[in-house]
Scaffold this active site. Sequence first.
Site, short mmCIF file in Angstrom:
data_model
loop_
_atom_site.label_atom_id
_atom_site.label_comp_id
_atom_site.label_asym_id
_atom_site.label_seq_id
_atom_site.Cartn_x
_atom_site.Cartn_y
_atom_site.Cartn_z
N ASP A 149 1.17 -1.39 -0.20
CA ASP A 149 0.16 0.06 0.05
C ASP A 149 1.23 1.18 -0.08
O ASP A 149 0.71 2.26 0.99
CB ASP A 149 -0.32 0.09 1.47
CG ASP A 149 -1.64 -1.20 1.62
OD1 ASP A 149 -2.03 -2.02 0.46
OD2 ASP A 149 -2.01 -1.58 2.59
N ASN A 158 -17.26 -6.40 -0.10
CA ASN A 158 -16.53 -6.21 0.98
C ASN A 158 -16.37 -4.18 1.38
O ASN A 158 -16.89 -4.21 2.25
CB ASN A 158 -14.64 -6.37 0.72
CG ASN A 158 -14.75 -8.07 1.40
OD1 ASN A 158 -15.66 -8.26 0.74
ND2 ASN A 158 -13.23 -8.32 1.42
N GLU A 166 -11.09 -0.65 -3.63
CA GLU A 166 -10.22 -0.28 -2.54
C GLU A 166 -9.23 0.77 -2.83
O GLU A 166 -9.07 0.66 -4.12
CB GLU A 166 -10.26 -1.25 -1.03
CG GLU A 166 -9.39 -2.46 -2.18
CD GLU A 166 -8.52 -3.75 -1.44
OE1 GLU A 166 -9.60 -3.24 -0.15
OE2 GLU A 166 -7.36 -3.78 -1.49
N HIS A 172 -2.98 -1.17 -4.98
CA HIS A 172 -2.52 -0.77 -4.32
C HIS A 172 -1.88 0.93 -4.89
O HIS A 172 -0.82 0.80 -3.88
CB HIS A 172 -3.00 -0.83 -2.79
CG HIS A 172 -3.51 -0.41 -1.95
ND1 HIS A 172 -3.03 0.52 -1.48
CD2 HIS A 172 -4.33 -0.47 -0.77
CE1 HIS A 172 -4.14 1.45 -0.43
NE2 HIS A 172 -4.41 0.30 -0.36
N ARG A 196 4.56 -8.31 0.14
CA ARG A 196 4.39 -7.59 -0.99
C ARG A 196 5.40 -6.18 -0.69
O ARG A 196 6.06 -5.96 -0.40
CB ARG A 196 2.93 -6.81 -0.37
CG ARG A 196 1.71 -8.13 -0.75
CD ARG A 196 0.41 -7.60 -0.50
NE ARG A 196 0.29 -6.69 1.07
CZ ARG A 196 -0.60 -6.87 1.41
NH1 ARG A 196 -2.07 -5.74 1.29
NH2 ARG A 196 -0.08 -6.36 2.54
#
Lengths: 330, 330
Positions: free
Chosen positions: A17, A163, A200, A264, A298
């Site tokens: 992120d 979600n 998201e 992200h 990640r």
Amino acid sequence: MVTCDRYINPLIVQRADPFIYKHEDGYYYFTASVPAYDRIEIRRARTLEGLAHAAPRTVWRKHDQGSMSQLIWAPEIHYIQGSWYIYFAAAPSTGPGPDGLFQHRMFCIACESQNPMAGEDAWEEKGQIQTGLDTFSLDATVFEHANRLYYVWAQKDPQIKGNSNLYIAEMANPWTLKTQPVMLSKPEFDWETQGFWVNEGPAVIRHQEHLFMTYSASATDAHYCMGMLKASVDADLLDPASWTKWDHPVFQSDMAEKQYGPGHNSFTIAEDGHTDMLVYHCRDYTDIKGDPLFDPNRHTKIQPFTWDAAGNPDFGKPVPYNYNSTPAAM
Amino acid sequence: MVTCDRYINPLIVQRADPFIYKHEDGYYYFTASVPAYDRIEIRRARTLEGLAHAAPRTVWRKHDQGSMSQLIWAPEIHYIQGSWYIYFAAAPSTGPGPDGLFQHRMFCIACESQNPMAGEDAWEEKGQIQTGLDTFSLDATVFEHANRLYYVWAQKDPQIKGNSNLYIAEMANPWTLKTQPVMLSKPEFDWETQGFWVNEGPAVIRHQEHLFMTYSASATDAHYCMGMLKASVDADLLDPASWTKWDHPVFQSDMAEKQYGPGHNSFTIAEDGHTDMLVYHCRDYTDIKGDPLFDPNRHTKIQPFTWDAAGNPDFGKPVPYNYNSTPAAM
């Protein structure tokens, strides 16, 4: 010309992120989710490559208990009207709520000092960002446009499958919404509903006469990918009809190069002051042992991107790793 | 000539107890304590700078309970007699034992595959390294010399004041000692007994006709520093009388440059194949909030060093950070 080879990828390992902001002081500021999800740290450097080596400072750490005590996710650092703000999501536990989702809400901390690196004492909590709906919510970003400050985020609506969806509102100040949330996108296409139904991680960038909002869709595995919305700079940004949604992902896994689940994202500019840069995270393997949430690999990547003849971004594909192809500068 | 400016420091943020090994396959392999102390990961790259960007793989993770379930510290990766070995320390809990010290013991995992990056399935546990004394023990390293394999580590002796002393033994195989431990050094000088009485983190390097053993002393704050022992290559390395101990630290904090507590070093060589490189961790602030053990900001640094006319290493001072002084290569 800034080429992909200009940068060594991954830029920063084990940071998901990722968010990079180039400030007027000449520094690139970087923050991201840390693998332990237990704190917010920032680092800064004069160059993007410098961020790979820049020493972080912790600016906030999770509480021992309560709504900000677990799973500190996706911080973004912004400089608004002369002060620093960090937006992030936090949960009261690592487990799910009654709706089966994580229990995150969105929070803000602020720093009035011009030096946000001064440490934890320089930052104060501004509390939860209230949206009027008390559900799973996360991944807030903000942007200023036409003298208005906007808040964009992901949130669960109990009436909508999945979600989270994407919402926008205007802000009264950097930690308070002024208007009712308006939904701009929900998971609906095949590529948005793999594993989980997810929209998201929104990010906003202006190019010429349009605003573009990228976001991430599907589960955070190899299906994770980026979608996009577009609006005219003159449009009413709080009107969903102002936004056009792409029916296909604009950035996705490259299986051949083992770049899995890119997304992200955030945006920044290269050291030349004008080349647009895509910032995102990606995995390089799919055989994860245990809970993927606690697999730290990640990695933050960056790559330049261009704009096509229609004025839309062309993100290309996730660049391959090149840390072993860069010649030793002996 | 390899100068300090050749490398961007810190090389790798948030990795303490760094260990770098240059293998015959041309890769530098890196491992270190991760901030969560919950696993062992390795990464590899063709250059030292590449390690800053190299994607890690987890090769072992802590057990849910038992002697290898907490505080996984200071892994070192070695290639011995055709197989890979990682030595590390682990504890049954985060708390102290009856003696007030951490409860670490030393363990070994092995990988017979020539590719140690294959993941957790490629590694098997060889169990605890038994020294004959069941006390706090950690920071093992190994080296081969004159066709013998030696094990060097730090351990508590209840009869000796302090946390740990340095020991050596010969090995029967890479996970079994052949001889009784012999103590080579204990905390005794002022600079070895600041905060805690500590000798730990040994590393061995040969230069011409001598072996040098560096180690770290005192508490892991700004007092942490490196000491050194020296022996002739022809000497009986298991005889403490073969080793001469320096009465002053050979590497220590540079307060002016905010380089605090350099230590827990290892050695490698530069890409040129002959320039010796010092690898260590260091902090850049002293105002730590909470338990320093869980402040992640010990960063891996590297710098070349030289040998003086007497044939002893001259480590100089911890180099300043230079990630903001490196010009953007546009």
